[in-house]
Enzyme design. Sequence first.
Site, PDB file in Angstrom:
ATOM      1  N   LEU A   1      -1.931  -1.732   0.669  1.00  0.00           N
ATOM      2  CA  LEU A   1      -2.039  -0.558  -0.188  1.00  0.00           C
ATOM      3  C   LEU A   1      -0.641   0.042  -0.299  1.00  0.00           C
ATOM      4  O   LEU A   1       0.071   0.144   0.698  1.00  0.00           O
ATOM      5  CB  LEU A   1      -2.997   0.488   0.401  1.00  0.00           C
ATOM      6  CG  LEU A   1      -4.500   0.179   0.380  1.00  0.00           C
ATOM      7  CD1 LEU A   1      -5.274   1.329   1.015  1.00  0.00           C
ATOM      8  CD2 LEU A   1      -4.997  -0.077  -1.033  1.00  0.00           C
ATOM      9  N   ASP A   2      -0.248   0.446  -1.508  1.00  0.00           N
ATOM     10  CA  ASP A   2       1.054   1.075  -1.700  1.00  0.00           C
ATOM     11  C   ASP A   2       1.210   2.286  -0.790  1.00  0.00           C
ATOM     12  O   ASP A   2       0.224   2.894  -0.359  1.00  0.00           O
ATOM     13  CB  ASP A   2       1.222   1.545  -3.151  1.00  0.00           C
ATOM     14  CG  ASP A   2       1.303   0.385  -4.128  1.00  0.00           C
ATOM     15  OD1 ASP A   2       1.577  -0.733  -3.691  1.00  0.00           O
ATOM     16  OD2 ASP A   2       1.085   0.627  -5.327  1.00  0.00           O
ATOM     17  N   ARG A   3       2.446   2.671  -0.566  1.00  0.00           N
ATOM     18  CA  ARG A   3       2.738   3.828   0.287  1.00  0.00           C
ATOM     19  C   ARG A   3       1.988   5.073  -0.172  1.00  0.00           C
ATOM     20  O   ARG A   3       1.480   5.845   0.646  1.00  0.00           O
ATOM     21  CB  ARG A   3       4.248   4.087   0.280  1.00  0.00           C
ATOM     22  CG  ARG A   3       4.697   5.203   1.216  1.00  0.00           C
ATOM     23  CD  ARG A   3       6.201   5.382   1.137  1.00  0.00           C
ATOM     24  NE  ARG A   3       6.684   6.324   2.133  1.00  0.00           N
ATOM     25  CZ  ARG A   3       7.957   6.684   2.248  1.00  0.00           C
ATOM     26  NH1 ARG A   3       8.864   6.176   1.432  1.00  0.00           N
ATOM     27  NH2 ARG A   3       8.321   7.550   3.173  1.00  0.00           N
ATOM     28  N   ASN A   4       1.905   5.279  -1.485  1.00  0.00           N
ATOM     29  CA  ASN A   4       1.275   6.488  -2.007  1.00  0.00           C
ATOM     30  C   ASN A   4      -0.185   6.287  -2.416  1.00  0.00           C
ATOM     31  O   ASN A   4      -0.786   7.177  -3.013  1.00  0.00           O
ATOM     32  CB  ASN A   4       2.085   7.028  -3.186  1.00  0.00           C
ATOM     33  CG  ASN A   4       3.433   7.569  -2.741  1.00  0.00           C
ATOM     34  OD1 ASN A   4       3.544   8.139  -1.649  1.00  0.00           O
ATOM     35  ND2 ASN A   4       4.459   7.377  -3.552  1.00  0.00           N
ATOM     36  N   THR A   5      -0.736   5.114  -2.118  1.00  0.00           N
ATOM     37  CA  THR A   5      -2.156   4.869  -2.376  1.00  0.00           C
ATOM     38  C   THR A   5      -2.949   5.181  -1.114  1.00  0.00           C
ATOM     39  O   THR A   5      -2.529   4.840  -0.006  1.00  0.00           O
ATOM     40  CB  THR A   5      -2.389   3.405  -2.793  1.00  0.00           C
ATOM     41  OG1 THR A   5      -1.666   3.137  -3.993  1.00  0.00           O
ATOM     42  CG2 THR A   5      -3.866   3.137  -3.034  1.00  0.00           C
TER      43      THR A   5
END
Length: 234
Positions: free
Chosen positions: A102-106
Amino acid sequence: MTLNKYIAHSGQCSRRDAAELVKKGKVKVNGEMMLDPGYRVKPGDLVILGGKKLTPQKNMVYILLNKPKGFITTTEDPEGRKTVMELVENSGAERLFPVGRLDRNTTGLLLLTNDGDLAQKLSHPSHEIKKIYQVTLDKSLSKPDFDKIAAGLELEDGEVKVDSIAYLESKNEVGLEIHSGKNRIVRRIFESLGYEVEKLDRVMYAGLTKKNVNRGKWRFLSDREIILLKHFKN
């Protein structure tokens, strides 16, 4: 047991990633660099990765984490940024690694385990694991763009199709069901149409949900959930 499977069973990564580590010369067997992931590990063989002796895990651990924003989905970060491993360090389990990314901001549902075989099954694109996301956009999603996404879009790395899309409480919030495991696929779908994703939350993965797991918290999977994952079919 093949070398890549031996590494996976040691709780380092999936078999697929283990094979890449071997091909890159990161693994030694009995003091010699081994470049063949299919090498059959024999009793008494000493397998070393990153200066550490590997031993297959006997106790498999499966954790469901509700990932908060601002954490990197990796086991360690050379830049010193916060990783998801910090959130599960009190689990008592050793050598866990995240399944997928998962992306850092997800935010949202992320699995962690030391079961390399299961990680391989869930991470490999050919298995097309179902995922559901809640997406918050910087503006309302127009009906023409809604229809384009529903019909399928052509991105720079090929066509992408969603299984379903629906408006939620407002037209800048949508629910998206998708099988594709391509990198940043949900964000790229909306960016290709001129939208900015302000919030992205994974609410379902491979039949599991994060119900009753607060943001930043985790729980062990039940025996029933583990069995369902191992026999999971979309």
